[in-house]
Design a protein around this motif. Structure first.
Motif, PDB file in Angstrom:
ATOM      1  N   ASP A 138       0.896  -7.714  29.123  1.00  0.00           N
ATOM      2  CA  ASP A 138       2.135  -7.366  29.818  1.00  0.00           C
ATOM      3  C   ASP A 138       1.925  -7.479  31.323  1.00  0.00           C
ATOM      4  OD1 ASP A 138       3.438  -6.892  27.481  1.00  0.00           O
ATOM      5  OD2 ASP A 138       3.463  -4.704  27.643  1.00  0.00           O
ATOM      6  N   PRO A 139       2.832  -8.139  32.044  1.00  0.00           N
ATOM      7  CA  PRO A 139       2.659  -8.293  33.490  1.00  0.00           C
ATOM      8  C   PRO A 139       3.038  -7.056  34.295  1.00  0.00           C
ATOM      9  CG  PRO A 139       4.663  -9.381  32.800  1.00  0.00           C
ATOM     10  CD  PRO A 139       4.007  -8.884  31.545  1.00  0.00           C
ATOM     11  N   GLU A 140       3.763  -6.127  33.671  1.00  0.00           N
ATOM     12  CA  GLU A 140       4.202  -4.928  34.383  1.00  0.00           C
ATOM     13  C   GLU A 140       3.893  -3.685  33.560  1.00  0.00           C
ATOM     14  OE1 GLU A 140       8.319  -5.242  35.455  1.00  0.00           O
ATOM     15  OE2 GLU A 140       7.878  -6.535  37.169  1.00  0.00           O
ATOM     16  N   ASP A 145       5.077   0.266  32.445  1.00  0.00           N
ATOM     17  CA  ASP A 145       6.290   1.014  32.144  1.00  0.00           C
ATOM     18  C   ASP A 145       6.120   2.448  32.657  1.00  0.00           C
ATOM     19  OD1 ASP A 145       8.678   1.902  31.120  1.00  0.00           O
ATOM     20  OD2 ASP A 145       7.986   1.997  29.029  1.00  0.00           O
ATOM     21  N   MET A 186      -5.133  -5.521  32.579  1.00  0.00           N
ATOM     22  CA  MET A 186      -3.802  -5.765  32.026  1.00  0.00           C
ATOM     23  C   MET A 186      -3.707  -7.145  31.375  1.00  0.00           C
ATOM     24  SD  MET A 186      -1.477  -4.110  35.079  1.00  0.00           S
ATOM     25  CE  MET A 186       0.085  -4.769  34.447  1.00  0.00           C
ATOM     26  N   SER A 187      -4.381  -8.120  31.976  1.00  0.00           N
ATOM     27  CA  SER A 187      -4.312  -9.489  31.452  1.00  0.00           C
ATOM     28  C   SER A 187      -5.322  -9.755  30.343  1.00  0.00           C
ATOM     29  CB  SER A 187      -4.540 -10.488  32.590  1.00  0.00           C
ATOM     30  OG  SER A 187      -5.867 -10.389  33.085  1.00  0.00           O
ATOM     31  N   LEU A 222       0.678   0.807  30.096  1.00  0.00           N
ATOM     32  CA  LEU A 222       0.549  -0.570  29.633  1.00  0.00           C
ATOM     33  C   LEU A 222       0.823  -0.568  28.131  1.00  0.00           C
ATOM     34  CD1 LEU A 222      -0.342  -3.537  30.238  1.00  0.00           C
ATOM     35  CD2 LEU A 222      -2.636  -2.841  29.499  1.00  0.00           C
ATOM     36  N   LYS A 223       1.927  -1.173  27.738  1.00  0.00           N
ATOM     37  CA  LYS A 223       2.313  -1.130  26.337  1.00  0.00           C
ATOM     38  C   LYS A 223       1.444  -2.039  25.477  1.00  0.00           C
ATOM     39  CE  LYS A 223       6.690  -1.831  27.398  1.00  0.00           C
ATOM     40  NZ  LYS A 223       8.171  -1.988  27.270  1.00  0.00           N
ATOM     41  N   GLN A 224       1.097  -3.218  25.988  1.00  0.00           N
ATOM     42  CA  GLN A 224       0.194  -4.100  25.266  1.00  0.00           C
ATOM     43  C   GLN A 224      -0.522  -5.016  26.250  1.00  0.00           C
ATOM     44  OE1 GLN A 224       2.627  -6.199  22.444  1.00  0.00           O
ATOM     45  NE2 GLN A 224       3.539  -7.550  23.972  1.00  0.00           N
ATOM     46  N   ASN A 250       4.798  -1.389  40.147  1.00  0.00           N
ATOM     47  CA  ASN A 250       4.838  -2.820  39.843  1.00  0.00           C
ATOM     48  C   ASN A 250       4.993  -3.672  41.098  1.00  0.00           C
ATOM     49  OD1 ASN A 250       4.522  -2.862  36.921  1.00  0.00           O
ATOM     50  ND2 ASN A 250       6.507  -1.828  36.853  1.00  0.00           N
TER      51      ASN A 250
END
Length: 364
Positions: free
Chosen positions: A11-13, A15, A47-48, A6-8, A341
């Motif tokens: 983000d919904p997906e 990497d 994530m959200s 999770l990059k930030q 994802n």
């Protein structure tokens, strides 16, 4: 190694990258090769931003695998041990643990927010909930790994680590449901199905499953519910099952203000509403002082099923061995890490019959 990053927050997906490494194994830690990891709704919430998480970070907190290295002070685990991972490991030494509430231990939980467990492209990264099971390998406190016998399948063992301990534990540990009780379960995802199984194991006479997704009703009935309905039909079923009196126990497994309120309303006067869902801080529930006084209903939060993973992991395994707890049947879909994802999207949709999806890792 590969991991889903999770990059930030927001983000919904994720990497899926191959330039991820773990930190070195400390004296009280173990390195685990992850074999299976469940996809839990808490991953989506983190994530959200609905649940606490740090980014960049590796998601996933429900897993099982093999110990491949142990720190010098670790005596209860050794290389080759099959383990279930716990995202709330008790330290066994703090006041909360010594008071018999190991599920509320904060020692390792707090440390997970200050100690990065991974490196992504040379940058420090955290493991969600102190784990990060969407990775091929993780380094965790030895307290977070519970040994199980080698005949317990990795996929079944992974489910025990979060969803099953949370759901079955809410019934057996938190609520201590009595034989012959009436139970309603609001929310029929993986944790809700575990609550239903727990109620069946406890000997509940009637178990009503409530979910707006009709596709989930068949699974709820298969795992032990005696009735299944949408929220709109709950009043009618309540009348049929309890004569309108209300249920002895109402379990909320969604984490929304509306469903928490619905669970309270569904419980009988003097009954118990058990709040299992992991809701965000924005979910505010309102009660009047008068209704609380007159109804004398118990409102009982259940964090991690009030479980002690050192004790309850083995209990879940024994229930599985006895044929009382169906773990394999909870697995709706298996997918490789590359398709993570797709799995998150299926969980996010919420309108299908998915109970639990499992990320599997190729053995090496």
């Amino acid at each position: 190694m590969r991991a889903a990053v999770l990059k930030q927050i927001g983000d919904p997906e994720l990497d899926v990258r191959s330039d991820v490494a773990t930190t070195e194994v400390g004296p009280d830690e173990v390195r685990v090769r992850v074999r299976a990891s469940g996809i839990c709704h808490s991953d989506l919430s983190a994530m959200s931003g609905g649940l606490p998480a740090l980014a960049p970070g590796i998601m996933g907190h429900e897993g099982a695998g093999d110990v491949i290295a142990a720190g010098e002070r670790v005596s209860h685990l050794r290389e080759g041990d099959r383990v279930v991972l716990s995202f709330v490991p008790p330290c066994s030494r703090c006041a909360v643990c010594l008071n018999g509430q190991p599920h509320l231990c904060e020692v390792h939980t707090v440390n997970a927010f200050v100690s990065p467990r991974f490196e992504v492209g040379g940058e420090s990264a955290f493991g969600f909930a102190g784990c990060g099971t969407f990775a091929e390998e993780i380094v965790i406190p030895a307290d977070a790994a519970v040994k199980v016998d080698d005949d317990v399948p990795y996929e079944a063992a992974a489910l025990i680590g979060c969803g099953v301990l949370t759901g079955v534990g809410a019934v057996l540990n938190t609520a201590q449901v009595e034989p012959g009780s009436t139970v309603v379960v609001i929310g029929c995802g993986g944790v809700g199905i575990s609550v239903i199984q727990g109620a069946r194991i406890a000997g509940a006479s009637r178990i009503v499953a409530v979910d707006p997704a009709v596709a989930k009703h068949e699974a709820a009935l298969r795992f032990g519910a005696t009735h299944a309905t949408t929220p709109d039909g709950l009043a009618e079923v309540r009348q049929e099952v309890t004569g309108g009196r209300g249920f002895d126990y109402a379990f909320e497994v969604v984490g929304l203000a509306t469903t928490i309120r619905a669970a309270y309303d569904a419980a009988r006067r003097g009954g118990t509403a058990v709040i299992v869902g992991a809701g965000g801080e924005e979910q505010k529930v309102e009660f009047s002082a008068q209704e609380l006084f007159i109804n004398e209903k118990n409102i009982v939060p259940s964090f991690y099923g009030s479980a002690d993973p050192r004790r309850d992991t083995g209990r879940m395994v024994e229930l599985w061995r006895a044929g009382l707890l169906d773990l394999e049947g909870m697995i709706s879909r298996r997918l490789p890490l590359a398709d993570i994802n797709d799995g998150l999207a299926a969980l996010r949709s919420g309108d299908n019959a998915v109970v639990r999806q499992i990320v599997t890792f190729d053995p090496r």
